[in-house]
Structures are given as structure tokens and as C-alpha cells.
Enzyme design. Structure first.
Site, mmCIF file in Angstrom:
data_model
loop_
_atom_site.group_PDB
_atom_site.id
_atom_site.type_symbol
_atom_site.label_atom_id
_atom_site.label_comp_id
_atom_site.label_asym_id
_atom_site.label_seq_id
_atom_site.Cartn_x
_atom_site.Cartn_y
_atom_site.Cartn_z
ATOM 1 N N GLU A 166 0.238 -1.230 0.169
ATOM 2 C CA GLU A 166 -0.119 -0.205 0.357
ATOM 3 C C GLU A 166 1.298 1.646 0.006
ATOM 4 O O GLU A 166 0.817 2.216 0.839
ATOM 5 C CB GLU A 166 -0.442 0.116 1.260
ATOM 6 C CG GLU A 166 -1.677 -1.288 1.175
ATOM 7 C CD GLU A 166 -3.601 -0.936 2.172
ATOM 8 O OE1 GLU A 166 -3.281 -0.381 3.186
ATOM 9 O OE2 GLU A 166 -3.889 -1.707 2.472
ATOM 10 N N GLU A 353 -5.127 -8.300 0.043
ATOM 11 C CA GLU A 353 -6.465 -7.971 1.102
ATOM 12 C C GLU A 353 -7.692 -7.857 0.551
ATOM 13 O O GLU A 353 -7.941 -6.481 -0.454
ATOM 14 C CB GLU A 353 -5.776 -6.766 2.217
ATOM 15 C CG GLU A 353 -4.332 -6.663 2.719
ATOM 16 C CD GLU A 353 -4.164 -5.958 3.058
ATOM 17 O OE1 GLU A 353 -4.671 -4.982 3.616
ATOM 18 O OE2 GLU A 353 -2.243 -5.775 3.668
HETATM 19 C C1 BGC Z 1 -3.175 -2.426 5.450
HETATM 20 C C2 BGC Z 1 -3.927 -3.125 7.010
HETATM 21 C C3 BGC Z 1 -4.733 -2.821 7.369
HETATM 22 C C4 BGC Z 1 -5.663 -2.792 6.697
HETATM 23 C C5 BGC Z 1 -7.238 -2.213 7.567
HETATM 24 C C6 BGC Z 1 -4.850 -2.017 4.989
HETATM 25 O O1 BGC Z 1 -4.506 -0.543 4.632
HETATM 26 O O2 BGC Z 1 -2.253 -3.290 5.077
HETATM 27 O O3 BGC Z 1 -2.735 -3.323 7.027
HETATM 28 O O4 BGC Z 1 -4.839 -3.357 8.463
HETATM 29 O O5 BGC Z 1 -6.203 -2.254 5.284
HETATM 30 O O6 BGC Z 1 -7.379 -0.569 7.712
#
Ligand code: BGC
Length: 447
Positions: A166, A353
Site C-alpha cells: 500500500e 487484502e
Molecule cells: C492495511 C492493513 C490494515 C487494513 C485495514 C490495509 O490498509 O494493509 O494493515 O489493517 O487495511 O485498515
């Protein structure tokens, strides 16, 4: 009732990051990271929380591997903590740090779980921040010098790598909006950081290839999808800027070798330029084996003069929100994936993610997090649509394996499939864990 079926060999995984779960902040020679520093500044992190203990996964990694095994996933995406490997950012390597990741990786492999390693998930060694952090080009060399022994040490054992997680958050969220470490509020500085991160990414990939490491490498930008409120040109342009700040800004340089002109001009209007030095774009455009895509939320955007940086106002159209107040916008997942495919071609994609914050607590030992299951179902349905449309997605990692330190929100926001009691560190698989276990095993689910 319909069945959503995923392709044969589709990879199911779960993700975490070092600072969010490891704890053991001063064990075995780990150095200080910018999050150790930032979380100690009053008012920066909710309730004054920090990652000193977190989920204590550094000491309980065997238990966490058992949870992954029970979940039936084929892969685990974790991050390595740079301050464990180089406590001062550069210089002397810390053998004990490498040993920890050997224990973790060996433990995963012994259970048939593929390790997917992120090299930078936000925990910059403080010693480097003291010299300007990512605003200083020396950090590019320091990053490459940290990656090199990681590649040599784990090459062949870890077969999938992500350089940077990110970059939008590391640059603009942390250095312009100031919500994350190191907490600067300076658009030019944030733009420098964004550029240096991309050069650092390219430089690490180049090193990986030069060393002839067995394995594959990519990075993991976070994207969103902002749908124009109306067909008025000004709404179309505003939402294009808002999406482009995440997508084009961080993917065009890597896949096209240039920054998006429409945003560069917009930034120039704010007196901000990208500090490109000769040779930078060649370094950034290293061919990748895959790209990791992180998607959580999207929205509808309308032109509004002087609204934020991009003159784009988020419209609340009454979508439901998760407990972190982000709109639930599954359609944006499909839209952005098909857009990325159209714009950048056939680069293989992993969803690195996707997940939701819902703060359900155990009742009589059981966590009934139906809203998380619903979120996952809705997003996976859109993902399957994207795959059916020809987007080459090979796997999906849900965020997160377990509740953890949610950055500026501290422990107040829970994203896990596994509940963590922060007083006892007891792990309790939630209903979503058992739901995900089914899909990881069968490749399908019912809606
Ligand atoms: C990040 C994580 C974070 C998740 C929820 C992403 O932006 O990579 O580290 O916990 O989102 O906010």
C-alpha cells in the site's frame, strides 16, 4: 439460492502484518520502528495503544500456524519486520531476526502452507526516519540492502514476495493526511515519498532478478473505486481523479513507465511536482510476476470545488458501513479489477487484502459475525464475476487471520476471522472462520 464457484487451483489465504501482530517489540535485538515512536505520541493512536505486545504472535506463532492449518488455507501472507533484520535500518544484520522468520516459514511449510512474504508493511526503522525516512533517497538504497539478504536467506523457501504494501498509505495517508506514522502533513513531501517508494520497489525487484532468486515477486497497492455521481463531465473528472490517486498514480509508473498526466497536472496546480531523477522510471518499470490488489471500500464521488485535494466529495447514498465507517461497496471491487485488467493487460493478480471491520465479541464462547460473512460473500461474488470476465486472479487473501493492532485505531477495530482477547491473548475462531474454511476446502459457497 445460487452457487458461486471458483476456478480449480484457486488459492485461498489469510493475511497479517508484522507490527500488527508480532509484539515482542524489544526481543532478540529488534530495533525501533516509526510505529513504536508514533504510537507513543499522545493523541496519535486511539486509547494510547501500541504494538508492544499486539497478538504476541512472535511468541505464539506455532499456535497461529495451527489456526491457519485449521482454516485449511493454502497460503499465509505475513510481513517481515525490517527493524528485526536491521535494527538500525542499515549496517549490521541481526541473526536472531532472520532466525525468527526461519522458524515461522519452516512451521508453515511443515503444515503445507505456502509463505507469501511482504518486505515492507509500514514499520520503517526509526533510525532511517531520523535521516528523513522515505523522503530521503538513501532509504531506497537501504531498502534494497535489506531485501538482498532476505532474498538470499529465504530464496527458494519463500517463493512469493511483495516489495511494498500500500504505497498510497505509506505516502499520502502518512505524510500528507498525517494519520499514520510518521504523521507529516506536507503534500510535496508525501509526493516525494510516493515516488521514492516506487523506485525502492523497482530497485528491489531488479536485485531479485540479478541474484537469480527462485520465486516470484510483485507489490501490493491498495485501490478503491469512486463511481461518478452523475454523467456530468465535472463529476466524471472528479471521480476519475479520486480513483486515479490510488490506481493510476501507483500502477501507471510500474506498468506504463509514466505518471498519469491528468493527475500530474492537477498536482502541478497545487505547486507540487514529482521528483523524478534520470533513470528512475526505468527502475520503476521492472517486469513483475504478479500484482497484489488490496480492496476494502469504494464510493460515489461528486465534483465540489475545494473539497479535499481533488475537488471530489464523497456522497453518502445510504450504503451500509462497516464498524470502521467505510462504505460497503462490493460493486467497486468488480469495477476496479476489470479496469485494472483493461488498463494494464494480463498481469496475474492476487487479491492480497479484502475484509471487514466488525467488532463482534464472544457470547458464551462463540462469535457470531454474520456481517463479516455477508461482506465476504458479497465481495467474493464480485470477484468471481471479474474472473468470469477474464481478469486473471489466481488467489485471494482475506484480511485478516486475526484481530490485531489496527494502526491509528489501535485495538478498537477488529478485522479478524479469529477473535483475540487482548487481556489474555486467547484466540477464538469466529463464525466467519468456519465459513471461510468451507470455501477454502471446496472452492464454492452459496448465496
Ligand atoms: C492495511 C492493513 C490494515 C487494513 C485495514 C490495509 O490498509 O494493509 O494493515 O489493517 O487495511 O485498515
Amino acid at each position: 439460492m445460487a452457487i458461486i464457484q471458483f476456478p480449480k487451483d484457486f488459492l485461498w489465504g489469510a493475511a497479517t502484518a508484522a507490527y500488527q501482530i508480532e509484539g515482542a517489540h524489544d526481543k532478540d535485538g529488534r530495533g525501533t520502528s516509526i510505529w513504536d515512536t508514533f504510537s507513543r505520541i499522545p493523541g496519535k493512536v486511539k486509547n494510547g495503544d501500541n504494538g508492544d505486545i499486539a497478538c504476541d504472535s512472535y511468541n505464539r506463532y506455532e499456535q497461529d500456524i495451527a489456526l491457519l492449518k485449521g482454516l485449511g488455507v493454502g497460503a499465509y501472507r505475513f510481513s517481515a519486520a525490517w527493524p528485526r533484520i536491521f535494527p538500525n535500518g542499515t549496517g549490521e544484520i541481526n541473526r536472531a531476526g532472520l532466525d525468527y522468520y526461519h522458524r515461522l516459514v519452516d512451521g508453515l511449510l511443515a503444515k503445507g502452507i505456502e509463505p507469501y512474504c511482504t518486505l515492507y508493511h509500514w514499520d520503517l526503522p526509526q533510525a532511517l526516519q531520523d535521516r528523513g525516512g522515505w523522503n530521503n533517497r538513501e532509504t531506497i538504497d537501504a531498502f534494497t540492502a535489506y531485501c538482498e539478504p532476505m532474498f538470499k536467506e529465504f530464496g527458494g523457501k519463500i517463493k512469493h514476495w511483495f516489495t511494498i504494501n500500500e504505497p498510497w498509505c505509506v505516502s499520502f495517508l502518512s505524510n500528507y493526511i498525517g494519520a499514520h506514522a510518521p504523521g507529516n502533513r506536507d503534500l510535496q513531501l508525501a509526493t516525494n515519498v510516493a515516488h521514492h517508494l516506487l523506485v525502492a520497489h523497482g530497485s528491489a525487484v531488479r536485485k531479485f532478478r540479478e541474484l537469480g532468486i527462485e520465486g516470484k515477486i510483485g507489490y501490493a497497492p491498495n485501490v478503491t473505486w469512486i463511481e461518478p455521481y452523475s454523467s456530468r463531465q465535472e463529476d466524471i473528472d472528479a471521480s476519475r481523479r479520486a480513483t486515479g490517486w490510488f490506481v493510476e498514480w501507483f500502477l501507471d509508473p510500474v506498468f506504463k513507465g509514466e505518471y498519469p498526466e491528468f493527475l500530474v497536472e492537477w498536482f502541478a496546480g497545487k505547486g507540487v511536482t514529482v521528483p523524478i531523477l534520470e533513470g528512475d522510471m526505468e527502475i520503476i518499470t521492472q517486469p513483475l510476476d504478479f500484482v497484489g490488489i488490496n480492496y476494502y471500500t469504494g464510493n460515489v464521488g461528486r465534483y465540489q470545488k475545494d473539497e479535499g485535494l481533488l475537488d471530489c466529495e464523497n456522497i453518502d447514498e445510504g450504503y451500509e458501513k462497516t464498524d470502521i465507517d467505510w462504505f460497503i461497496y462490493p460493486r467497486g471491487f468488480y469495477k476496479v479489477l476489470t479496469y485494472i485488467h483493461e488498463r494494464y493487460g494480463n498481469v496475474p493478480i492476487y487479491i492480497t487484502e479484502n475484509g471487514a471491520c466488525f467488532n463482534d465479541e464472544p457470547v458464551d464462547g462463540r462469535v457470531r459475525d454474520e456481517r463479516r460473512i455477508d461482506y465476504l460473500k458479497r465481495h467474493l461474488t464480485q470477484l468471481e464475476r471479474a474472473i468470469a470476465s477474464g481478469v486473471p486472479v489466481s488467489g485471494y487473501f482475506t484480511w485478516s487471520l486475526m484481530d490485531n493492532f489496527e494502526w491509528a485505531e489501535g485495538y478498537s477495530k477488529r478485522f479478524g476471522l479469529v477473535h483475540v482477547d487482548y487481556n489474555t491473548l486467547k484466540r477464538t475462531p469466529k463464525d466467519s472462520y468456519y465459513w471461510y474454511k468451507h470455501i477454502a476446502r471446496t472452492n464454492w459457497f452459496e448465496v
